[in-house]
Design a protein around this motif. Structure first.
Motif, PDB file in Angstrom:
ATOM      1  N   PHE A   7      42.476  37.353  52.534  1.00 43.58           N
ATOM      2  CA  PHE A   7      41.342  37.122  51.651  1.00 43.58           C
ATOM      3  C   PHE A   7      41.214  38.215  50.597  1.00 43.58           C
ATOM      4  N   GLU A   8      42.227  39.056  50.447  1.00 42.41           N
ATOM      5  CA  GLU A   8      42.235  40.100  49.438  1.00 42.41           C
ATOM      6  C   GLU A   8      43.315  39.784  48.402  1.00 42.41           C
ATOM      7  N   TYR A   9      43.461  40.698  47.421  1.00 42.71           N
ATOM      8  CA  TYR A   9      44.500  40.528  46.410  1.00 42.71           C
ATOM      9  C   TYR A   9      45.879  40.502  47.055  1.00 42.71           C
ATOM     10  N   ARG A  10      46.726  39.568  46.615  1.00 38.73           N
ATOM     11  CA  ARG A  10      48.103  39.538  47.073  1.00 38.73           C
ATOM     12  C   ARG A  10      49.012  39.203  45.898  1.00 38.73           C
ATOM     13  N   ASP A  11      50.119  39.886  45.794  1.00 37.00           N
ATOM     14  CA  ASP A  11      51.135  39.599  44.782  1.00 37.00           C
ATOM     15  C   ASP A  11      52.105  38.597  45.383  1.00 37.00           C
ATOM     16  N   PRO A 283      47.581  41.264  37.382  1.00 31.80           N
ATOM     17  CA  PRO A 283      46.992  42.424  38.068  1.00 31.80           C
ATOM     18  C   PRO A 283      47.958  43.033  39.075  1.00 31.80           C
ATOM     19  N   ASN A 284      47.876  44.381  39.216  1.00 29.71           N
ATOM     20  CA  ASN A 284      48.717  45.027  40.221  1.00 29.71           C
ATOM     21  C   ASN A 284      47.992  45.060  41.568  1.00 29.71           C
ATOM     22  N   ALA A 285      48.681  45.553  42.590  1.00 24.41           N
ATOM     23  CA  ALA A 285      48.159  45.477  43.951  1.00 24.41           C
ATOM     24  C   ALA A 285      46.857  46.236  44.131  1.00 24.41           C
ATOM     25  N   ALA A 286      46.634  47.290  43.362  1.00 20.99           N
ATOM     26  CA  ALA A 286      45.425  48.092  43.522  1.00 20.99           C
ATOM     27  C   ALA A 286      44.256  47.557  42.708  1.00 20.99           C
ATOM     28  N   LEU A 287      44.513  46.523  41.910  1.00 20.99           N
ATOM     29  CA  LEU A 287      43.484  45.934  41.050  1.00 20.99           C
ATOM     30  C   LEU A 287      42.909  46.934  40.036  1.00 20.99           C
ATOM     31  N   ASN A 288      43.672  47.962  39.722  1.00 16.18           N
ATOM     32  CA  ASN A 288      43.195  48.926  38.721  1.00 16.18           C
ATOM     33  C   ASN A 288      44.133  49.001  37.522  1.00 16.18           C
ATOM     34  N   GLY A 289      44.955  48.031  37.385  1.00 14.29           N
ATOM     35  CA  GLY A 289      45.891  48.004  36.271  1.00 14.29           C
ATOM     36  C   GLY A 289      46.652  46.696  36.261  1.00 14.29           C
ATOM     37  N   PHE A 290      47.738  46.652  35.497  1.00 15.00           N
ATOM     38  CA  PHE A 290      48.513  45.422  35.364  1.00 15.00           C
ATOM     39  C   PHE A 290      49.998  45.737  35.468  1.00 15.00           C
ATOM     40  N   GLU A 291      50.741  44.720  35.848  1.00 12.91           N
ATOM     41  CA  GLU A 291      52.196  44.771  35.854  1.00 12.91           C
ATOM     42  C   GLU A 291      52.731  43.711  34.909  1.00 12.91           C
ATOM     43  N   GLU A 292      53.966  43.874  34.486  1.00 10.55           N
ATOM     44  CA  GLU A 292      54.650  42.862  33.691  1.00 10.55           C
ATOM     45  C   GLU A 292      56.003  42.570  34.326  1.00 10.55           C
ATOM     46  N   TRP A 299      49.694  35.392  41.891  1.00  7.14           N
ATOM     47  CA  TRP A 299      48.885  36.343  42.653  1.00  7.14           C
ATOM     48  C   TRP A 299      47.632  35.633  43.159  1.00  7.14           C
ATOM     49  N   THR A 300      46.962  36.252  44.115  1.00 10.44           N
ATOM     50  CA  THR A 300      45.716  35.709  44.642  1.00 10.44           C
ATOM     51  C   THR A 300      44.594  36.710  44.430  1.00 10.44           C
ATOM     52  N   ARG A 301      43.385  36.186  44.418  1.00 10.22           N
ATOM     53  CA  ARG A 301      42.199  37.030  44.325  1.00 10.22           C
ATOM     54  C   ARG A 301      41.082  36.356  45.114  1.00 10.22           C
ATOM     55  N   ALA A 302      40.390  37.146  45.933  1.00  8.31           N
ATOM     56  CA  ALA A 302      39.279  36.608  46.702  1.00  8.31           C
ATOM     57  C   ALA A 302      38.094  36.336  45.789  1.00  8.31           C
ATOM     58  N   GLN A 303      37.308  35.341  46.162  1.00  6.52           N
ATOM     59  CA  GLN A 303      36.096  35.061  45.411  1.00  6.52           C
ATOM     60  C   GLN A 303      34.945  34.867  46.394  1.00  6.52           C
ATOM     61  N   ASP A 304      33.742  35.181  45.915  1.00  4.53           N
ATOM     62  CA  ASP A 304      32.569  35.175  46.788  1.00  4.53           C
ATOM     63  C   ASP A 304      31.811  33.859  46.770  1.00  4.53           C
ATOM     64  N   SER A 305      31.795  33.178  45.642  1.00  6.47           N
ATOM     65  CA  SER A 305      30.968  31.987  45.548  1.00  6.47           C
ATOM     66  C   SER A 305      31.702  30.890  44.776  1.00  6.47           C
ATOM     67  N   PRO A 306      32.161  29.844  45.485  1.00  4.73           N
ATOM     68  CA  PRO A 306      32.154  29.717  46.941  1.00  4.73           C
ATOM     69  C   PRO A 306      33.207  30.644  47.556  1.00  4.73           C
ATOM     70  N   GLY A 308      36.345  31.912  49.155  1.00  2.00           N
ATOM     71  CA  GLY A 308      37.687  31.356  49.164  1.00  2.00           C
ATOM     72  C   GLY A 308      38.682  32.298  48.520  1.00  2.00           C
ATOM     73  N   VAL A 309      39.832  31.781  48.248  1.00  2.00           N
ATOM     74  CA  VAL A 309      40.902  32.539  47.615  1.00  2.00           C
ATOM     75  C   VAL A 309      41.374  31.762  46.397  1.00  2.00           C
ATOM     76  N   THR A 310      41.449  32.419  45.247  1.00  2.00           N
ATOM     77  CA  THR A 310      41.977  31.778  44.047  1.00  2.00           C
ATOM     78  C   THR A 310      43.431  32.197  43.864  1.00  2.00           C
ATOM     79  N   LEU A 311      44.285  31.205  43.719  1.00  2.00           N
ATOM     80  CA  LEU A 311      45.721  31.414  43.555  1.00  2.00           C
ATOM     81  C   LEU A 311      46.080  31.153  42.104  1.00  2.00           C
TER      82      LEU A 311
END
Length: 334
Positions: A7-11, A283-292, A299-306, A308-311
């Protein structure tokens, strides 16, 4: 990996770039190159035809050779950027009870959803782009605005059979000889591959001259075992009978190669056709920058409402045709 990590960021880039799509013949055949710009450029090159049979002796003076004729072409990369929201419950319900280890079921669910995006908007759409380019024109939309890209296929390389191949007595061998020589006369290249769908292939396999020339047994066996017919009439025939669904379609309602069409090509090499892949920023794994990275990224990112996980999935690429005379498309019915 603990359950909550899903449920967290994943590359997911390594996963989708490691996928293979063996049935998508054009995607596998086309050579690839990279561009770090938002556009891709190529030269349309027309080499000189003469070799000149005159020679000089070892002490003779050098003779002038004219440079090749070039025309510069530039196009914007075609970018797919999609997302889908995955339900947290669908992932959590697949968790192994009594275990805090990685949720294999949830991971398989996530992988399957990522593969579906990569399949639909990666391999399938790239197959569409290549097949369309080989017709001479790519129809597409950018931000919902319809556009057309013209690959400048000469009219002499867009032909129609004099007699329909649906008639079993048609001299298709003569047609093939004529069409193959159009390509070799204009480029010096020998046509090695014939691309078509199963309907067009059926015309060939039922043709009286073909049956008399090669017999039925060997190719009947191939027809049951393979979509590739090696050596028939001096060509490798690749039957592309997959379909795709256009915008809003609920079925796979469109052929990559249309009925009654035949595309004749030399081996796909960088001197006449290339798939350029661009850089995608994510986004990179730490969510504080970007990769190319070049090629498709995900990549995935968790969301609060609703909850879930956004892919996400992104892929930028474009097809360059460096020699518009290197292939030929034929309508085999009249």
């Amino acid at each position: 990996m603990p359950q909550q990590a899903i449920f967290e960021y994943r590359d997911m880039t390594g996963f989708i770039q490691g996928l293979t799509f063996p049935t998508y013949d054009l995607v596998n055949m086309i050579p690839k190159a990279r561009t770090d710009a938002e556009t891709f450029s190529w030269d349309i090159v027309y080499p000189h035809t003469e070799i000149d049979t005159n020679f000089v002796d070892q002490r003779g003076a050098a003779r002038r050779a004219d440079h090749m004729t070039r025309e510069k072409k530039t196009a914007s990369l075609f970018t797919d950027f999609w997302f889908k929201t995955l339900n947290a419950g669908e992932i959590a319900n697949r968790r192994r009870l009594g275990s805090n280890e990685r949720d294999d079921g949830g991971q398989q669910y996530l992988d399957a959803e990522a593969k579906e995006l990569a399949d639909r908007f990666g391999a399938y759409k790239t197959q569409y782009m290549i097949a369309q380019a080989l017709t001479g024109t790519l129809n597409f939309q950018v931000n919902a605005v319809a556009k057309t890209f013209d690959y400048e296929l000469p009219t002499s390389h867009n032909v129609t059979a004099g007699t329909s191949w649906a008639t079993t007595t048609t001299n298709i061998i003569a047609d093939l000889t004529t069409w193959r020589r159009v390509v070799s006369t204009d480029t010096g290249k020998e046509v090695k591959f014939a691309l078509c769908n199963q309907k067009t292939m059926d015309y060939v396999l039922r043709n009286a001259d073909v049956v008399n020339s090669v017999g039925q047994t060997g190719y009947a066996v191939q027809a049951l075992q393979s979509r590739i017919y090696q050596g028939l009439l001096g060509l490798t025939w690749i039957v592309i009978d997959e379909r795709y669904g256009g915008s809003g379609a609920t079925t796979f309602n469109t052929q990559f190669i249309a009925d009654d069409k035949l595309i004749l090509i030399p081996p796909m090499t960088e001197d006449w056709i290339v798939l350029y892949e661009g850089l995608s920023r994510y986004p990179n794994a730490a969510l504080n920058g970007f990769e190319e990275k070049f090629g498709p990224v995900s990549w995935t990112r968790a969301q609060d409402s609703p909850v879930g996980v956004t892919l996400y999935y992104m892929y930028s690429r474009g097809v360059a045709m460096k020699n518009p005379k290197a292939w030929l498309i034929a309508d085999v019915t009249t």
